[in-house]
Structure formats: C-alpha cells, structure tokens
Design a protein around this motif. Sequence first.
Motif, mmCIF file in Angstrom:
data_model
loop_
_atom_site.group_PDB
_atom_site.id
_atom_site.type_symbol
_atom_site.label_atom_id
_atom_site.label_comp_id
_atom_site.label_asym_id
_atom_site.label_seq_id
_atom_site.Cartn_x
_atom_site.Cartn_y
_atom_site.Cartn_z
ATOM 1 N N GLN A 177 -13.912 -57.863 104.634
ATOM 2 C CA GLN A 177 -13.406 -59.207 104.899
ATOM 3 C C GLN A 177 -12.945 -59.876 103.618
ATOM 4 N N GLY A 178 -13.605 -59.578 102.502
ATOM 5 C CA GLY A 178 -13.191 -60.138 101.224
ATOM 6 C C GLY A 178 -11.819 -59.640 100.795
ATOM 7 N N GLU A 230 -5.489 -59.485 99.978
ATOM 8 C CA GLU A 230 -4.247 -59.366 100.748
ATOM 9 C C GLU A 230 -3.665 -60.725 101.102
ATOM 10 N N GLN A 231 -4.503 -61.620 101.570
ATOM 11 C CA GLN A 231 -4.063 -62.954 101.989
ATOM 12 C C GLN A 231 -2.899 -62.840 102.980
ATOM 13 N N ASP A 232 -1.728 -63.339 102.603
ATOM 14 C CA ASP A 232 -0.588 -63.292 103.519
ATOM 15 C C ASP A 232 0.354 -62.134 103.194
ATOM 16 N N THR A 245 -18.633 -57.134 104.703
ATOM 17 C CA THR A 245 -18.346 -58.278 103.824
ATOM 18 C C THR A 245 -17.252 -57.941 102.820
ATOM 19 N N VAL A 271 -9.393 -58.677 102.820
ATOM 20 C CA VAL A 271 -8.401 -59.312 103.687
ATOM 21 C C VAL A 271 -8.177 -60.775 103.297
ATOM 22 N N THR A 272 -9.251 -61.467 102.939
ATOM 23 C CA THR A 272 -9.170 -62.907 102.688
ATOM 24 C C THR A 272 -8.658 -63.251 101.302
ATOM 25 N N TYR A 273 -9.135 -62.522 100.278
ATOM 26 C CA TYR A 273 -8.859 -62.928 98.904
ATOM 27 C C TYR A 273 -7.846 -62.039 98.175
#
Length: 219
Positions: free
Chosen positions: A123-124, A130-132, A120, A126-128
């Motif tokens: 994934q957090g 690093e983003q793009d 978790t 990568v999502t919040y």
Amino acid sequence: MAKKNAKKDAEGEKGAAVVKDEGEGNEAEEAEDEIAEGRREPMQVEIGDFVKVKQMLDESTVSAVLTLDYDENHYWDNVKLLLMVVACAFAMVAQFYPMPFPESRPLLGICCAAYFVASTVLQGIVTYIEQDTIMLTHAKNRQTAEKEGLRIRTTFPRFQYDYTVVVEKAETKNGPSVSQTYLITKYFTEDGWFDAEGFEEDVTKQVQQFEAKKFNKTL
C-alpha cells in the motif's frame, strides 16, 4: 404467358440473391482488409462511468507512448507482484500448516505479522511512490544519451471532463515536465464512442514536445 412470368420472377429473385451475396462478400472482404491493416474496432463506454472512461484514456495514453519506441519499465509492478505472492504464501501457511491449535499460536502470530507487513509495504508503494503514475519507461531505444526514461502521470477528477496528462523524467523529482489537459468531450461522442486514434495522436505530440525540451512546467 404465366409460366414465362414465373420464370422471369424466379430469375430476378436469383439475380437479387447473387447481388446480395456479392455485397455481403464485399463487406466481409472490407472487414478483413481493415483487420489486416491493423485498424482497431471502435470503443464505446458509458460517459457517466468515470472509472471506465479513465481506464480507456489511460490505456490509450500508454499505447501512444509505446508507439514512440519506448519500452515500459515494469520494475515496480514486479515488486508489487512479489509482495502479493509473499503475503499469500504466509496466509496459506497460517491456514493449512498441519499443526493443531493452540500449539500453532506462535506460527499464526508470525504469519499474521508478515502478512500485515507485506500488505503495508504494498500500500505504501501505491500511495507514496506510484501515486498517479500510470507508466514508467526505459530510455528511448535504451541507446540514447538520455539515461532516464519517462514517467507518465494522469488525473481525472470525478464529475469533471478534464483529463490531465503529465510527461516528466522517470527518476528526476520536481523536474521540468509537459502538462496538457484534454477535454474528453472532444474525443467521446454523446453515445460514448471513443476516438482513440485522435486522442493518441494528441498525446504523441505532447510526448514529442517533451523530447524537444519545450517544457511548460519547471519547478
């Protein structure tokens, strides 16, 4: 007379073979010279493969930034690797620890919970976080007045031909930036050959524009 003609033909074939060998030798030498000069082999990709196209563009963007004496910051990459190692370690303990079932239930519960938490968190990030973002750097040469490095973000929507690169400070959120959209048809031929050098030259100019503080986006 026939012997003379045969002799001439043999000599002609021999001469042609020598010329051919010399030509092949020259081509080989030219190829070696190109390698010695650091020229890269041309890259080709299927234009319809948007994932592969973005991968090539991202790699060229990173390469362009590195040519300007920036060092890549691998902090978050190292954090993600550590989390993956921890998750795999708990998974291996749950699978191979020499304790019979059902006595191993508490251990399995702890390992499963730890694996879930590590996954978790990963994934957090990568999502919040690093983003793009495709690249973070240290300050240029690590000796400049600017304490912050760069954050390079890219977007490439599916089924479109606009590749956007955003250059901004690594730690400053919602700060000034330089954003540029590139039409990929300018850098790819119909057969998928990629003009990496031309693209990297344009990205280099964009980064230099940011260094000169000629921002085109200020929030």
